[in-house]
Scaffold this motif. Sequence first.
Motif, PDB file in Angstrom:
ATOM      1  N   ILE A   1       7.336  -4.661   0.541  1.00  0.00           N
ATOM      2  CA  ILE A   1       5.948  -5.024   0.311  1.00  0.00           C
ATOM      3  C   ILE A   1       5.066  -4.294   1.311  1.00  0.00           C
ATOM      4  O   ILE A   1       5.524  -3.837   2.347  1.00  0.00           O
ATOM      5  N   ASP A   2       3.808  -4.202   0.980  1.00  0.00           N
ATOM      6  CA  ASP A   2       2.867  -3.555   1.894  1.00  0.00           C
ATOM      7  C   ASP A   2       2.185  -4.609   2.772  1.00  0.00           C
ATOM      8  O   ASP A   2       2.501  -5.799   2.702  1.00  0.00           O
ATOM      9  N   ALA A   3       1.248  -4.171   3.579  1.00  0.00           N
ATOM     10  CA  ALA A   3       0.568  -5.067   4.523  1.00  0.00           C
ATOM     11  C   ALA A   3      -0.216  -6.178   3.819  1.00  0.00           C
ATOM     12  O   ALA A   3      -0.445  -7.240   4.397  1.00  0.00           O
ATOM     13  N   MET A   4      -0.603  -5.951   2.576  1.00  0.00           N
ATOM     14  CA  MET A   4      -1.354  -6.953   1.817  1.00  0.00           C
ATOM     15  C   MET A   4      -0.433  -7.928   1.067  1.00  0.00           C
ATOM     16  O   MET A   4      -0.904  -8.830   0.391  1.00  0.00           O
ATOM     17  N   GLY A   5       0.888  -7.696   1.161  1.00  0.00           N
ATOM     18  CA  GLY A   5       1.845  -8.564   0.474  1.00  0.00           C
ATOM     19  C   GLY A   5       2.159  -8.150  -0.949  1.00  0.00           C
ATOM     20  O   GLY A   5       2.830  -8.865  -1.682  1.00  0.00           O
ATOM     21  N   HIS A   6       1.678  -6.959  -1.360  1.00  0.00           N
ATOM     22  CA  HIS A   6       1.967  -6.438  -2.699  1.00  0.00           C
ATOM     23  C   HIS A   6       3.352  -5.797  -2.729  1.00  0.00           C
ATOM     24  O   HIS A   6       3.765  -5.160  -1.758  1.00  0.00           O
ATOM     25  N   VAL A   7       4.010  -5.911  -3.863  1.00  0.00           N
ATOM     26  CA  VAL A   7       5.242  -5.154  -4.077  1.00  0.00           C
ATOM     27  C   VAL A   7       4.862  -3.681  -4.130  1.00  0.00           C
ATOM     28  O   VAL A   7       3.890  -3.305  -4.787  1.00  0.00           O
ATOM     29  N   ASN A   8       5.609  -2.833  -3.429  1.00  0.00           N
ATOM     30  CA  ASN A   8       5.337  -1.403  -3.395  1.00  0.00           C
ATOM     31  C   ASN A   8       5.371  -0.818  -4.802  1.00  0.00           C
ATOM     32  O   ASN A   8       6.238  -1.162  -5.611  1.00  0.00           O
ATOM     33  N   ASN A   9       4.447   0.088  -5.113  1.00  0.00           N
ATOM     34  CA  ASN A   9       4.355   0.678  -6.453  1.00  0.00           C
ATOM     35  C   ASN A   9       5.664   1.311  -6.922  1.00  0.00           C
ATOM     36  O   ASN A   9       6.003   1.242  -8.100  1.00  0.00           O
TER      37      ASN A   9
END
Length: 71
Positions: A1-9
């Motif tokens: 995940i990225d810093a915003m908590g999104h699953v990486n593209n």
Amino acid sequence: IDAMGHVNNAVYFTYFEQARIHFFANALNRSWDWQKLGILVAHNEIDYYKPIFLHDHITIRVSCMAIGSKS
């Protein structure tokens, strides 16, 4: 995940690959020789509509729309 908590593209393609393998394993009754015959993915494309976050539950559906004679 990225810093915003999104699953990486890039992880979306891994999800698609897992779903595709599961689909073909069931469709071909597990008799397909993956090592010898394989399956070719000629093109992948994603339009991102909203993010997936850590701990989200997602569903991926796979279907075969048509079977051609050359691809």
